[in-house]
Design an enzyme around this catalytic site. Structure first.
Site, short mmCIF file in Angstrom:
data_model
loop_
_atom_site.label_atom_id
_atom_site.label_comp_id
_atom_site.label_asym_id
_atom_site.label_seq_id
_atom_site.Cartn_x
_atom_site.Cartn_y
_atom_site.Cartn_z
N CYS A 63 -3.61 -22.75 4.25
CA CYS A 63 -4.63 -21.73 4.45
C CYS A 63 -3.99 -20.36 4.23
CB CYS A 63 -5.21 -21.78 5.87
SG CYS A 63 -5.99 -23.36 6.30
N GLY A 85 -6.27 -21.83 -0.34
CA GLY A 85 -7.37 -22.63 0.19
C GLY A 85 -8.67 -22.29 -0.51
N ASN A 135 -3.25 -20.13 10.10
CA ASN A 135 -2.66 -20.95 9.04
C ASN A 135 -1.57 -21.80 9.67
OD1 ASN A 135 -1.43 -22.01 6.72
ND2 ASN A 135 -0.15 -20.20 6.48
N GLY A 136 -1.68 -23.12 9.55
CA GLY A 136 -0.67 -24.00 10.11
C GLY A 136 -1.29 -25.20 10.79
N TYR A 195 6.08 -24.43 -4.28
CA TYR A 195 4.74 -24.73 -4.81
C TYR A 195 3.62 -23.83 -4.30
CZ TYR A 195 0.50 -27.49 -5.72
OH TYR A 195 -0.74 -27.89 -6.11
N ASP A 255 7.95 -30.40 -13.72
CA ASP A 255 6.91 -30.25 -12.72
C ASP A 255 7.57 -29.87 -11.39
OD1 ASP A 255 4.40 -30.16 -11.62
OD2 ASP A 255 3.95 -32.29 -11.86
N ASP A 256 6.76 -29.34 -10.46
CA ASP A 256 7.32 -28.89 -9.19
C ASP A 256 7.56 -30.04 -8.21
OD1 ASP A 256 4.79 -29.12 -7.38
OD2 ASP A 256 4.12 -28.03 -9.14
N CYS A 276 4.38 -34.34 6.15
CA CYS A 276 4.46 -33.06 6.83
C CYS A 276 3.48 -33.05 8.01
CB CYS A 276 4.11 -31.91 5.88
SG CYS A 276 4.13 -30.29 6.67
N CYS A 287 12.91 -25.48 6.55
CA CYS A 287 12.46 -26.82 6.90
C CYS A 287 12.34 -27.62 5.61
CB CYS A 287 11.10 -26.77 7.61
SG CYS A 287 10.42 -28.42 7.96
N CYS A 326 10.10 -32.82 4.57
CA CYS A 326 9.40 -33.70 3.63
C CYS A 326 10.39 -34.39 2.68
CB CYS A 326 8.35 -32.93 2.85
SG CYS A 326 8.96 -31.42 2.08
#
Length: 464
Positions: A14, A43, A117-118, A257, A360-361, A397, A447, A450
């Protein structure tokens, strides 16, 4: 064909935006609109604005893009010199208007508007506690837990109420709040989600990314520190920190990303970090080829970096249709099978008869990667070498990014060779975790859960 409904990417989170003007006669709604427009990539599900005029909250929100929600002069009807805005992709709660933000609540003589956001990892337990205490919830999102915790403590003043709320909630969050005569910005104690502050001629701005500041002509001041609470009102700017238990862990996927390439987060240029990743990827997994292409949009800076480091020419190989928004008519199964090029199409002249490196990312499920390889071969590529500017995604995540269950993450279930066979590439290579960290400037302040499963806090156990 690229099936845009496969959810084969880490979905956006978001975006939040807040504006304060010292001149109480000036409206902030148009600045909020342009700020949200700049954050639209974070978003596309819903958008909303809440403004504050002398403590009274005006709001408008709806499903769709910013330009769809705010039509026919609705922006100008939102009065007030303080305001917050939100663009949403649902990571907690269903996709419906009740869950659109900002959330506005009334408590005794106070009105509070909040945008988030989160994602909270202890939202369920807190919600049950509040419900046991008689609180009735109107939404299914964790944001309502936050605003109720603030409201319950207002008898001690807004500052103390927010401090207590921050001690209770666990997870990732960037918050913008308006109540009374104040605009408030809050960043979680790990700084997982970004939030920066800018200054205008007669006020201040909070934004999820610095590109939002640029959009409204605000001068970048700084990023909020992990655990920091910043309150702007008529007396100026006051900061309150939680330094006794903060540990910076910015989500590295913001740089890979999510963020716009023209943004700077915690002093790191998003574009340069992606460009560096491409260079490192070339050094780690070089291959003989004739052209390097990138997957639009976030794969392009890495592809350019790969090209520069390898000496292989960069070329446009995939053309993106930028107008397949959320209201795009979904193709039926027959059209999907026939391979209609909905979102991406190959520029055949640049790949025909050539050995192609495609950058690609990320690879999440692998279905899109497979179709990209097929499209390049159909267009006449003699070899397809797939390169990825992030390591294999192996863990889910819990902090505001919509990732599939682990059993659907191809990086968790298959080896690199098995993924290569699945997508049909001649070779496949991912950047190493060390290489990725190097691309963003090094250090341990990210962090990467992932990729390595090392979460910065205890997370819920989920069924795979």
């Amino acid at each position: 064909m690229i099936d845009i409904f496969d959810k084969d990417k880490m979905e956006e989170e978001c975006g939040v935006f807040g504006v304060y003007k010292h001149d109480t006669e000036k409206a902030v709604s148009q600045l909020l609109y342009y700020g949200l427009y700049a954050l639209q990539h974070r978003g596309q599900e819903s958008a909303g604005i809440a403004t504050n005029k002398n403590g009274k909250i005006f709001q408008h929100k709806g499903m769709g893009l910013v330009s769809e929600v705010f039509r026919n002069g609705t922006v100008k009807e939102l009065e007030g010199n303080i305001g917050i805005g939100h663009v949403r992709y649902s990571t907690a709660g269903e996709s419906k208007i009740e869950n659109a933000q900002p959330l506005v609540v009334s408590y005794k003589n106070s009105h509070i508007a909040l945008a988030h956001n989160g994602n909270l990892v202890n939202a369920r337990a807190l919600r049950e506690m509040l419900e046991d205490g008689g609180v009735v919830f109107q939404t299914t999102i964790d944001t309502e837990v936050i605003v109720n915790l603030i409201a319950r403590g207002l008898r001690n003043g807004i500052v103390e109420s927010i401090k207590r709320m921050v001690e209770i909630i666990k997870g990732a969050y960037a918050l913008v709040i308006t109540t009374e005569d104040k605009l408030i910005g809050i960043r979680d104690p790990h700084g997982l989600r970004p939030l920066c502050m800018g200054k205008t001629k007669n006020g201040y701005v909070f934004s999820s990314e610095s590109c939002g500041l640029d959009a409204v002509g605000a001068e970048y001041v700084r990023d909020l520190e992990p655990g920091e609470i910043v309150i702007v009102d008529g007396e100026g700017v006051n900061s309150y920190s939680q330094n006794n238990w903060v540990k910076k862990k910015l989500c590295i996927f913001e740089l890979i990303y999510f963020a716009r390439p023209d943004s700077v987060i915690d002093g790191i240029s998003v574009y340069l970090s992606r460009h560096n990743a491409g260079k490192i990827l070339s050094q780690e997994s070089g291959v003989e080829a004739d052209v390097v292409i990138g997957v639009p949009d976030s794969g392009i800076p890495a592809a350019i970096g790969y090209s520069e480091a390898s000496g292989i020419p960069y070329g446009m190989g995939l053309i993106k249709n930028k107008y397949t928004g959320r209201t795009f008519i979904q193709p039926n199964q027959e059209l999907r099978v026939e391979g209609v090029k909905i979102k991406l199409n190959v520029l055949k002249e640049n790949v025909r008869g050539k050995r192609v490196v495609i950058v690609d990312d990320s690879i999440v499920r692998g279905t899109t990667s497979k179709r990209l390889v097929e499209m390049l071969r159909e267009a006449g590529a003699t070899e397809v070498h797939f390169r990825v500017s992030s390591p294999p995604v192996t863990h889910t995540c819990h902090f505001g990014i919509d990732t599939p269950y682990r059993k659907h993450l191809v990086g968790a279930m298959k080896t690199v060779d098995e993924i290569r066979d699945m997508i049909g590439a001649d070779t496949l290579a991912f950047i190493s975790i060390d290489g990725l960290v190097k691309s963003v400037g090094g250090g341990t302040t990210f962090c990467k859960a992932c990729f390595d499963g090392d979460y910065p806090m205890e997370v819920p156990v989920v069924e795979d």
